[in-house]
Design an enzyme around this catalytic site. Structure first.
Site, short mmCIF file in Angstrom:
data_model
loop_
_atom_site.label_atom_id
_atom_site.label_comp_id
_atom_site.label_asym_id
_atom_site.label_seq_id
_atom_site.Cartn_x
_atom_site.Cartn_y
_atom_site.Cartn_z
N TRP A 27 -3.22 4.69 -3.04
CA TRP A 27 -3.29 6.03 -4.69
C TRP A 27 -4.84 5.89 -4.38
O TRP A 27 -5.99 5.62 -5.36
CB TRP A 27 -2.82 5.02 -5.49
N TYR A 46 -3.33 4.63 3.64
CA TYR A 46 -1.77 5.20 2.74
C TYR A 46 -2.57 4.47 1.58
O TYR A 46 -3.53 3.72 1.45
CB TYR A 46 -1.12 3.88 3.25
#
Length: 783
Positions: free
Chosen positions: A126, A124
């Site tokens: 960005w 997980y």
């Protein structure tokens, strides 16, 4: 800027000579290279407000914490099974060939010994905003073509609300296009910004940010409209808009909403016609608010004692909401807490009681955070992106915020959204993109969890806290060292941006696509992974998808070759007046039969029979006030202060935490702690002091910022600070830099959503009197 739109639909924007166009989450960029080295970067799009995130491309490329070479932990390389050495072992430089052998052989060993369900590839975070070089997607594509992996559901941003909203509205809502900013400026009379700070968050986007959202904030300021900010912290947005600040005790927003609801009901100010036509279950909720079901009326006085806002001010809010076209604009922080599902459910219910949902400028908005959400519609088209391949349907999953529990509690049951599931038995973790040792709550608990797998592999550009906790670290390129393509626009496509390679890969870094292509090759699956396409082959294919969509929509685009050779942003023209006036749920209001919601009733469910039948004690069938285990109303002598963890202006979560942007916020070389003047005085703390923040879970150092801009009884430590433990391996290592998640709780929001809950945390603060150790996490580890 060129204002002549070619063929009436798009234009290539002018840019300075001898610059290269690329992009990041913080916007399209023009980068200057001299003698093979980046010397300057700036935003490509016209803007009226500075975005400092765009200025530090050179910091990213040449940071002292770049991962330069393939590295392996010494104990792992020598076969030492002691996984507690992760994070404090020596590092050994190895060749790429050796690194590929180690990774490929261990993944094969785990699959043969335990099966693919022992491999976690959720990864997980960005990652890059490009269409191809999305590290997590590429990792999952590789793992899928070679046998499968354990994945996760949900995210840390909206873990609670995105599970409850489908029961209430029929969609997750928090990632939907909202009523346009234009309409708000034009039609809203009272704007309530509830636990949100868009001046900061509009600087970034999941793809690439557009500055127009912040321009609308300036228009709002100039409009003279009444704006109220409800927040424990007087945010940058509140200050910029010169809005009314209603400081609220941390974790008590639901109580305030119920107090407003009680005033509306008791004075018969709610919109009964709207509630009857467009919602179900209001009567049950009303009985709860009036105290008929629990003998506790949720009066303004009752709410005031919890949330800290005077009762007469709560009643005044109710009257103002009814008297004006009111937009309730919420952030996501108010659901990142225990019982977080209740916050947005109660807010949607409050908006329904006002009867303004679907009207221009009224109702609610749960997603005014990203740069193009709420912007005017235009003629833009979307391109293709790389996919993760076909997943193995036999693979189980768990909610993303439960990663530490999954590692520490293999095979144990847990409840989630009406299901009884079991955690997998994870033996290998592969992370590419993301930094859980910055964003996951209760860092010391995560350290213990991270010691459970046999192998941890990380692809990284930088020596993040997560990379330092790995066994094998593969050096990845930044987005400036490869070619890609993206758009500015998570919801409205404003531009297509070529992400041209600015400089060659630094040191021995490789891009994730090439890394996973080689690993797939060693597993005999290279063709399945690459589909026999090069980097440029993929980019042409992705662009062609947009090209064909443009042809169908009457928006002809230049060819890929023309686009790529132009080396500048391709901007789309706005659609005109009709594109300015989008109103969320306008169609539903106009025709609730044709445009019924995807809930069991087809309506807004103030009471959900589905949720009620789950029988959870921490999430009932209607919005409910629950007292949290830790929050501003349940402090102790040992932990007398509530902690809130807002976003900071000068980074994206933990991205850029190592950059020169630290000069704008660090205090005495570490993260800033906002503390109220009175709380500081009681502790003998002045601005600039190094303080220790601690509780039963851990301790951190930070630099004090004494201010009236935070409610008394709460302190704020910004999320995203890098974990820098002193004496890792001891019972309570001291984080020298100030990562707040050392202090926060590792618990699910409820059995329903299992979202993360950092904002229901209590702490103590004291002036630090001991010898202050140097922050070392921004230095390259020795090898």
């Amino acid at each position: 800027m060129n204002t002549q739109f070619e063929k009436g639909k798009f234009v290539f924007l002018d840019k300075p000579d001898n610059t290269i166009t690329t992009a990041a989450h913080w916007g399209a960029l023009n980068v200057t290279v001299e003698n093979g080295r980046v010397t300057k970067s700036e935003g490509s799009l016209a803007k009226n407000h500075q975005n400092e995130l765009q200025d530090v491309v050179a910091d990213q490329l040449y940071s002292p914490v770049r991962v330069k070479y393939p590295m392996v932990r010494k104990g792992y390389l020598e076969g030492n099974p002691d996984t507690t050495l992760r994070g404090r072992d020596e590092w050994v430089r190895i060749s790429w060939n050796k690194a590929f052998d180690l990774v490929a052989n261990d993944i094969q060993r785990i699959r043969e010994q335990y099966g693919s369900e022992a491999i976690f590839g959720g990864s997980y975070g960005w990652y890059s905003c490009g269409s191809l070089h999305a590290s997590r997607t590429l990792l999952q594509r590789y793992l899928n073509v070679t046998g499968g992996f354990i994945n996760t559901r949900g995210d840390y941003s909206t873990g609670a609300v995105q599970v409850i909203m489908p029961h209430v509205l029929g969609n997750i809502e928090v990632y939907a296009q909202q009523t346009s900013w234009h309409t708000i400026v034009e039609s809203t009379e009272l704007l309530v910004i509830w636990s949100s700070n868009p001046l900061n968050t509009l600087r970034i986007a999941w793809t690439s940010a557009d500055p127009e959202g912040i321009d609308y904030l300036a228009k709002l300021k100039a409009s003279g409209k009444r704006i109220i900010c409800i927040d424990p912290v007087k945010s940058e947005t509140c200050q910029f808009l010169e809005a009314e600040w209603l400081p609220i005790n941390t974790g008590t927003d639901v109580a305030l909403m119920l107090g407003i609801a009680h005033t509306l009901i008791s004075e018969n100010l709610h919109d009964n016609d709207f509630l009857a036509k467009y919602t179900v279950g209001f009567e049950t909720f009303s009985d709860y608010v009036l105290g008929k079901t629990d003998n506790q009326p949720k009066t303004a006085k009752w709410a005031s004692q919890i949330c800290g806002i005077p009762a007469d001010a709560i009643e005044a809010l109710a009257h103002a909401f009814v008297a004006n076209r009111t937009m309730l604009m919420s952030g996501w922080g108010l659901q990142r807490l225990q019982h977080g599902e209740q916050s947005h459910w109660a807010l949607v219910t409050l908006a329904a009681m006002l009867g303004q949902i679907g009207l221009p400028g009224g109702g609610f908005g749960l997603n005014y955070r990203y740069s193009t959400d709420g912007l005017d519609l235009n003629s833009g088209v979307r391109m293709g992106i790389i996919n993760a391949g076909k997943p193995n349907p036999a693979m189980p999953f768990f909610p993303v915020a439960r990663i530490a529990d999954a590692l520490l509690k293999p095979n144990q049951p847990f409840e989630y959204n009406g299901q009884m599931l079991h955690y997998p038995n994870i033996k290998l973790v592969y992370w590419a993109g993301g930094n859980p040792f910055a964003h996951h709550p209760d860092t010391n608990y995560l350290v213990k969890a991270w010691q459970q797998p046999e192998t941890v592999i990380v692809n990284e550009c930088f020596w993040t806290p997560t990379a330092r906790m790995a066994d094998i670290v593969l050096p990845a390129t930044t987005s400036y060292e490869r070619n890609d393509v993206t758009v500015s626009g998570d919801y409205v496509v404003k531009n297509i941006i070529p992400m041209k390679q600015v400089v060659p890969p630094q040191f021995e870094a490789k891009n994730d696509y090439d890394i996973f292509a080689e690993l797939a090759k060693r597993a005999g699956k290279e063709a399945e992974f690459t589909e026999n396409k090069s980097e440029m082959d993929w980019l042409k294919e992705f662009y062609q998808i947009g090209f064909e969509a443009g042809q169908k929509a009457g928006t002809p685009l230049p060819t890929f070759e023309e686009f790529w050779a132009k080396n500048s942003v391709l901007a789309f023209k706005a659609e005109g007046e009709n594109g300015n006036n989008f109103v969320r749920y306008q169609d539903y209001r106009a025709d609730p039969i044709t445009h019924k919601l995807a809930t069991p009733s087809g309506k807004i469910e103030i009471f959900s029979e589905t949720v009620a039948k789950m029988g959870y004690d921490d999430c009932k069938g209607h919005p409910t006030w629950f007292e949290h285990q830790e929050y501003s109303g349940k402090t102790t002598a040992a932990e007398p202060l509530a902690l809130v963890t807002p976003h900071i202006k000068y980074r994206l979560h933990s991205q850029l935490a190592y950059s020169s942007l630290r000069q704008y916020y660090e205090v005495n070389g570490r993260e800033p702690l906002l503390i109220h003047t009175q709380d500081a005085a009681e502790r003998g703390i002045t601005s600039g002091d190094i303080v220790r923040i601690f509780n039963k879970r851990g301790q951190v150092l930070a630099g004090a910022v004494v201010t009236e801009g935070i409610i008394q009884g709460t302190v704020a430590l910004y999320e995203g600070g890098w974990y820098d433990p002193q004496d890792l391996g001891s019972d309570s290592p001291l984080c020298k830099n100030g990562n707040p998640n050392v202090l926060t709780r590792n618990e699910g929001s409820s059995k329903l959503g299992q979202g993360n809950a950092p904002n229901t945390t209590t702490v103590q603060v004291e002036k630090f009197e001991g010898e202050v150790s140097k922050v070392t996490v921004f230095e390259e580890p020795t090898y």
